[in-house]
Every structure is written in structure tokens, then in C-alpha cells.
Design a protein around this motif. Structure first.
Motif, PDB file in Angstrom:
ATOM      1  N   LEU A  46       1.961 -12.824 -13.211  1.00 33.59           N
ATOM      2  CA  LEU A  46       0.768 -12.984 -12.385  1.00 33.59           C
ATOM      3  C   LEU A  46      -0.416 -12.478 -13.177  1.00 33.59           C
ATOM      4  CD1 LEU A  46      -0.780 -13.545  -9.747  1.00 33.59           C
ATOM      5  CD2 LEU A  46      -0.263 -11.188  -9.063  1.00 33.59           C
ATOM      6  N   LYS A  47      -1.457 -13.334 -13.325  1.00 33.25           N
ATOM      7  CA  LYS A  47      -2.688 -12.942 -14.000  1.00 33.25           C
ATOM      8  C   LYS A  47      -3.794 -12.796 -12.972  1.00 33.25           C
ATOM      9  CE  LYS A  47      -1.680 -15.106 -18.480  1.00 33.25           C
ATOM     10  NZ  LYS A  47      -2.151 -16.069 -19.504  1.00 33.25           N
ATOM     11  N   THR A  48      -4.492 -11.641 -13.005  1.00 28.47           N
ATOM     12  CA  THR A  48      -5.575 -11.431 -12.046  1.00 28.47           C
ATOM     13  C   THR A  48      -6.868 -12.093 -12.486  1.00 28.47           C
ATOM     14  OG1 THR A  48      -6.325  -9.360 -13.068  1.00 28.47           O
ATOM     15  CG2 THR A  48      -4.559  -9.212 -11.417  1.00 28.47           C
ATOM     16  N   ALA A  49      -6.973 -12.488 -13.759  1.00 31.17           N
ATOM     17  CA  ALA A  49      -8.211 -13.076 -14.310  1.00 31.17           C
ATOM     18  C   ALA A  49      -9.369 -12.123 -14.052  1.00 31.17           C
ATOM     19  CB  ALA A  49      -8.452 -14.462 -13.726  1.00 31.17           C
ATOM     20  N   SER A  50     -10.439 -12.585 -13.427  1.00 33.45           N
ATOM     21  CA  SER A  50     -11.596 -11.716 -13.188  1.00 33.45           C
ATOM     22  C   SER A  50     -11.601 -11.114 -11.781  1.00 33.45           C
ATOM     23  CB  SER A  50     -12.892 -12.516 -13.399  1.00 33.45           C
ATOM     24  OG  SER A  50     -12.952 -13.605 -12.496  1.00 33.45           O
ATOM     25  N   PHE A  51     -10.457 -11.176 -11.098  1.00 37.94           N
ATOM     26  CA  PHE A  51     -10.413 -10.789  -9.695  1.00 37.94           C
ATOM     27  C   PHE A  51      -9.623  -9.488  -9.492  1.00 37.94           C
ATOM     28  CE2 PHE A  51     -10.783 -15.437  -9.907  1.00 37.94           C
ATOM     29  CZ  PHE A  51     -12.029 -15.571  -9.295  1.00 37.94           C
ATOM     30  N   SER A  52      -9.820  -8.901  -8.320  1.00 39.61           N
ATOM     31  CA  SER A  52      -9.179  -7.623  -7.993  1.00 39.61           C
ATOM     32  C   SER A  52      -8.113  -7.825  -6.921  1.00 39.61           C
ATOM     33  CB  SER A  52     -10.226  -6.616  -7.504  1.00 39.61           C
ATOM     34  OG  SER A  52     -10.830  -7.075  -6.304  1.00 39.61           O
ATOM     35  N   ILE A  53      -7.269  -6.809  -6.772  1.00 46.21           N
ATOM     36  CA  ILE A  53      -6.207  -6.846  -5.769  1.00 46.21           C
ATOM     37  C   ILE A  53      -6.295  -5.582  -4.929  1.00 46.21           C
ATOM     38  CG2 ILE A  53      -3.721  -6.838  -5.366  1.00 46.21           C
ATOM     39  CD1 ILE A  53      -3.373  -8.369  -7.967  1.00 46.21           C
ATOM     40  N   THR A  54      -6.442  -5.758  -3.618  1.00 43.50           N
ATOM     41  CA  THR A  54      -6.427  -4.641  -2.677  1.00 43.50           C
ATOM     42  C   THR A  54      -5.429  -4.967  -1.578  1.00 43.50           C
ATOM     43  OG1 THR A  54      -8.779  -4.243  -3.089  1.00 43.50           O
ATOM     44  CG2 THR A  54      -7.805  -3.167  -1.176  1.00 43.50           C
ATOM     45  N   GLY A  55      -4.424  -4.106  -1.417  1.00 47.23           N
ATOM     46  CA  GLY A  55      -3.372  -4.366  -0.445  1.00 47.23           C
ATOM     47  C   GLY A  55      -3.525  -3.568   0.827  1.00 47.23           C
ATOM     48  N   ASN A  56      -2.555  -3.714   1.715  1.00 47.06           N
ATOM     49  CA  ASN A  56      -2.512  -2.981   2.968  1.00 47.06           C
ATOM     50  C   ASN A  56      -1.708  -1.694   2.799  1.00 47.06           C
ATOM     51  OD1 ASN A  56      -3.789  -4.422   5.344  1.00 47.06           O
ATOM     52  ND2 ASN A  56      -2.667  -6.109   4.366  1.00 47.06           N
ATOM     53  N   PRO A  57      -2.115  -0.601   3.448  1.00 46.20           N
ATOM     54  CA  PRO A  57      -1.451   0.700   3.243  1.00 46.20           C
ATOM     55  C   PRO A  57       0.005   0.731   3.685  1.00 46.20           C
ATOM     56  CG  PRO A  57      -3.077   0.812   5.011  1.00 46.20           C
ATOM     57  CD  PRO A  57      -3.281  -0.485   4.325  1.00 46.20           C
ATOM     58  N   GLY A  58       0.407  -0.139   4.583  1.00 46.46           N
ATOM     59  CA  GLY A  58       1.798  -0.149   5.011  1.00 46.46           C
ATOM     60  C   GLY A  58       2.667  -1.100   4.224  1.00 46.46           C
ATOM     61  N   LYS A  59       2.146  -1.691   3.148  1.00 48.30           N
ATOM     62  CA  LYS A  59       2.871  -2.729   2.418  1.00 48.30           C
ATOM     63  C   LYS A  59       3.133  -2.305   0.974  1.00 48.30           C
ATOM     64  CE  LYS A  59       2.825  -5.179   6.103  1.00 48.30           C
ATOM     65  NZ  LYS A  59       4.072  -5.372   6.886  1.00 48.30           N
ATOM     66  N   GLN A  60       3.877  -3.155   0.260  1.00 51.20           N
ATOM     67  CA  GLN A  60       4.376  -2.794  -1.071  1.00 51.20           C
ATOM     68  C   GLN A  60       3.875  -3.745  -2.144  1.00 51.20           C
ATOM     69  OE1 GLN A  60       8.585  -3.684  -2.731  1.00 51.20           O
ATOM     70  NE2 GLN A  60       8.765  -1.590  -1.930  1.00 51.20           N
ATOM     71  N   LEU A  61       3.554  -3.155  -3.293  1.00 51.81           N
ATOM     72  CA  LEU A  61       3.356  -3.910  -4.527  1.00 51.81           C
ATOM     73  C   LEU A  61       4.534  -3.600  -5.426  1.00 51.81           C
ATOM     74  CD1 LEU A  61       1.765  -5.506  -6.734  1.00 51.81           C
ATOM     75  CD2 LEU A  61       0.712  -3.323  -7.357  1.00 51.81           C
ATOM     76  N   SER A  62       5.203  -4.625  -5.909  1.00 54.69           N
ATOM     77  CA  SER A  62       6.331  -4.394  -6.809  1.00 54.69           C
ATOM     78  C   SER A  62       6.322  -5.415  -7.938  1.00 54.69           C
ATOM     79  CB  SER A  62       7.664  -4.469  -6.054  1.00 54.69           C
ATOM     80  OG  SER A  62       7.895  -5.765  -5.543  1.00 54.69           O
ATOM     81  N   VAL A  63       6.790  -4.959  -9.103  1.00 48.32           N
ATOM     82  CA  VAL A  63       7.016  -5.841 -10.246  1.00 48.32           C
ATOM     83  C   VAL A  63       8.458  -5.626 -10.666  1.00 48.32           C
ATOM     84  CG1 VAL A  63       6.248  -6.576 -12.523  1.00 48.32           C
ATOM     85  CG2 VAL A  63       4.605  -5.530 -10.948  1.00 48.32           C
ATOM     86  N   ASP A  64       9.274  -6.657 -10.525  1.00 48.77           N
ATOM     87  CA  ASP A  64      10.701  -6.540 -10.786  1.00 48.77           C
ATOM     88  C   ASP A  64      11.013  -6.674 -12.268  1.00 48.77           C
ATOM     89  OD1 ASP A  64      10.952  -6.284  -8.087  1.00 48.77           O
ATOM     90  OD2 ASP A  64      11.923  -8.225  -7.749  1.00 48.77           O
ATOM     91  N   SER A  65      12.267  -6.488 -12.608  1.00 51.18           N
ATOM     92  CA  SER A  65      12.726  -6.643 -13.986  1.00 51.18           C
ATOM     93  C   SER A  65      12.394  -8.043 -14.493  1.00 51.18           C
ATOM     94  CB  SER A  65      14.239  -6.418 -14.059  1.00 51.18           C
ATOM     95  OG  SER A  65      14.731  -6.663 -15.352  1.00 51.18           O
ATOM     96  N   GLY A  66      11.706  -8.117 -15.630  1.00 52.42           N
ATOM     97  CA  GLY A  66      11.297  -9.399 -16.190  1.00 52.42           C
ATOM     98  C   GLY A  66       9.966  -9.891 -15.685  1.00 52.42           C
TER      99      GLY A  66
END
Length: 356
Positions: free
Chosen positions: A257-277
Motif C-alpha cells: 500500500l502506497k500513501t502517495a501524498s496522502f495521510s491515514i487517520t484511523g478510529n481509536p477502536g480499530k486496528q492497523l496491521s501489516v502482515d508478513s510479506g
């Protein structure tokens, strides 16, 4: 013996011609897909008078019909169309979790009145090897073309195309813990809607070519957003991810996943994960945005990769540390600022020149 051999060859040619012939069917009553009484063959050759994988199927072209995919069946056709220019409603309904339909391409046409044309996948399995198109050019309210899922699966290897002059008339309705797998792009020729209701649906970008992750479109809401893009260029954001357009988890399962020129803001009850690979690339050229914020949980697998590839960027210190961490210049000279506290990197730490 020679005549017998010629006779068998003749039978083989005739039977092969019948098996490979393409036919066009229209629905003429409410009924099951696998019942030949549901259909009228208007052209071509088909032995059992039931649509097959190489046939064209048109539901509700001359009258309002409901066609059902029975449980435990694996039906198929080449082209599927719901509706026509006539004032008819049409419904293709999957009766259960073992109801399966595979088509090459699918178009849901808008009715010229308030009768709805709809594919109700429910808990079933609907696979499209090419494009899914919502054709809704009439701007009047309640002239709808809809595809809905609850706990089922929709797989589109091509594009999902919204061609509506009123966003509420062309709707991909994800009202349960269903999953949409998209191999191509979301193409907005005019307007359309992706709707959710908080039940845990998942939208999975799993193409083999680079994809644009369509988040910067009014009326598009994702719950759980998954990235499984396997191309070298990965999946690229076309806008900021906010708590309002991605309400659930963001997971990079495989690929990039490439963010390019953009930002990422999530919800406090949720998860950001990057799996193996999996890889997340933060920034490009001279952009300065850093690691995603707002998520309640961040989980980076030991074999995951985070790349800071913009201009001057601050490297976020994460409580669980990084798997592989890469710092790379964008379009010019850049400075990556490490945190003052101890930074944990489980895998490789790479510093390298990019375009700058």
C-alpha cells in the motif's frame, strides 16, 4: 466399419457444436435459474434450455421477474443483464451460502420508473471475471440499480463501474460481514454509492496490477479495508484515509500500500496491521506525512516492511517496534528524523537513496 466410423465422427461434431453453441435467454416468469421453465431462448442453440457458461442471460427485460440461484448449485453464464428500457423490476436472488454464480460480465440497468433492479447476493458467492456495471443514468430518485451482500462474497476481477446521475440510484450495499474482492479499479463515470452499516464488511483490493484505492469519493464508505495487491507498484491511495471513509480496520495482508501524498487517520477502536510479506510506503517526492495515526492498535509483523519514502519525515516510535524499516529519499535531499527514545527494529534497517 468405415460407415460406422464416419457416423460416430458426425455425431461427435454435432454434439460438440451443440455443447459449444452460444445462446441468449430472457426470463419469462419467477423461477429458479436451473429450471428451464424460467427461460425463453431467443437465439442460438442450447440443448437443455438452461443458461450455461457461454450464454447471455437477461432478467426482467419484458416483465418483472425474480430468478433464484438455489443452494448447492454452481450456475454460470457469459453476460448477465438485469433490466432493460421497459418499466420492469428485476431481482436475481441467491438463496443461501452454497448458492454460486460465475459470469464474465454483469450490468444492472436502472428502471425508467420506481421499480428496483437488484442482485441480492445475501450469503451467496458471486464471481465476475470482467466488469460489474451499475447503469443508472436517470437522475430521478428511487430509480435504483442495486447489488447487496450480507455475509456473502463478491469477487470482481475487472472493474466496478458506477454510471449514475444520482449517487443514491447506483448502490453497492454491504449490510453484513461480507467481503468484496476487487482485482481492477472503481471507475466513477458520474456518481455512485458504497454503503455500509457497521456490521463488519471487508473490501479487499487484491489485483495483480497496480490499483488506485478509491477513498476520496463522496458516498464511498469502507468498513474493513484490506490490501492484497501483488504488483510491483502496489495499491495507491487517491485521498486521505479518515475515520469517516474507513470506519474499521486497515490491514495490509500481502503486497504493498502506497500513501502517495496522502495521510491515514484511523478510529481509536480499530486496528492497523501489516502482515508478513506486506509493505506500507509512506510519502513520495517531497511530502512530509509520517506513520498513520488514530488507530487503537498497531500490529507490524516481524516480516513486514515500513518504508518512509517522502521528503523530510519524522520516524514514529511504535511500542511494538518495526519489522523491516527502510528510510529512502524522495525527489530531492531529505532528512529522516529518528525518535529520541530507543527504536526497536526486529528485521532489517535500510537507509538508501531513492530519486533524490
Amino acid at each position: 466399419m468405415k460407415h460406422h466410423f464416419t457416423y460416430y465422427i458426425f455425431l461427435f461434431i454435432i454434439s460438440s457444436s451443440i455443447a459449444l453453441s452460444q445462446a441468449t435467454f430472457i426470463s419469462v416468469t419467477n423461477g429458479n435459474w436451473s429450471d428451464n421453465g424460467t427461460w425463453l431462448k431467443i437465439s442460438g442453440v442450447d440443448e437443455d434450455l438452461i443458461p450455461d457458461a457461454n450464454d447471455t442471460v437477461r432478467i426482467a427485460t419484458i416483465q418483472t421477474d425474480t430468478v433464484t440461484i438455489l443452494s448447492g448449485t454452481d450456475d454460470a453464464c457469459a453476460t448477465l443483464e438485469i433490466g432493460s428500457l421497459f418499466s420492469t423490476g428485476g431481482l436475481l436472488k441467491f438463496s443461501g451460502s452454497t448458492s454460486s454464480l460465475t459470469v464474465e460480465k454483469c450490468t444492472i440497468f436502472q428502471s425508467p420508473d420506481t421499480l428496483t433492479r437488484k442482485i441480492d447476493v445475501g450469503s451467496g458467492i458471486f464471481s465476475i471475471t470482467n466488469n460489474l456495471t451499475f447503469e443508472a443514468t436517470d437522475g430521478n430518485a428511487d430509480h435504483n440499480s442495486i447489488l447487496s451482500l450480507t455475509t456473502g462474497t463478491l469477487t470482481v476481477n475487472g472493474n466496478i463501474i458506477f454510471d449514475a446521475s444520482n449517487a443514491s440510484n447506483a448502490v453497492l450495499d454491504l449490510s453484513g460481514a461480507c467481503q468484496v474482492n476487487l482485482g481492477g479499479a472503481i471507475i466513477l463515470n458520474s456518481l455512485g454509492t458504497i454503503s455500509t452499516n457497521g456490521s463488519g464488511s471487508t473490501f479487499n483490493y487484491n489485483g495483480i496490477n497496480s490499483q488506485v484505492v478509491a477513498v476520496d469519493i463522496p458516498g464511498f464508505v469502507y468498513e474493513n479495508l484490506y490490501i492484497n495487491n501483488s504488483s510491483l507498484n502496489g495499491a495507491v491511495l487517491n485521498g486521505n484515509i479518515t475515520p469517516f471513509n474507513v470506519t474499521g480496520d486497515l490491514k495490509i495482508k500481502q503486497g504493498t500500500l502506497k500513501t502517495a501524498s496522502f495521510s491515514i487517520t484511523g478510529n481509536p477502536g480499530k486496528q492497523l496491521s501489516v502482515d508478513s510479506g506486506g509493505t506500507i510506503v509512506l510519502g513520495e517526492n517531497s511530502t512530509t506525512q509520517g506513520f498513520p495515526t488514530g488507530f487503537g492498535t498497531v500490529n507490524l509483523n516481524a516480516y513486514s516492511t515500513v518504508k518512509y519514502m517522502g521528503g523530510n519525515q519524522n520516524v514514529t516510535n511504535l511500542s511494538g517496534g518495526y519489522g523491516n524499516l527502510t528510510l529512502e529519499t524522495g525527489s530531492g535531499n531529505s532528512t529522516k528524523t529518528l525518535p529520541a527514545s530507543i527504536l526497536t527494529i526486529v528485521g532489517n534497517f535500510t537507509v538508501q537513496a531513492g530519486n533524490g
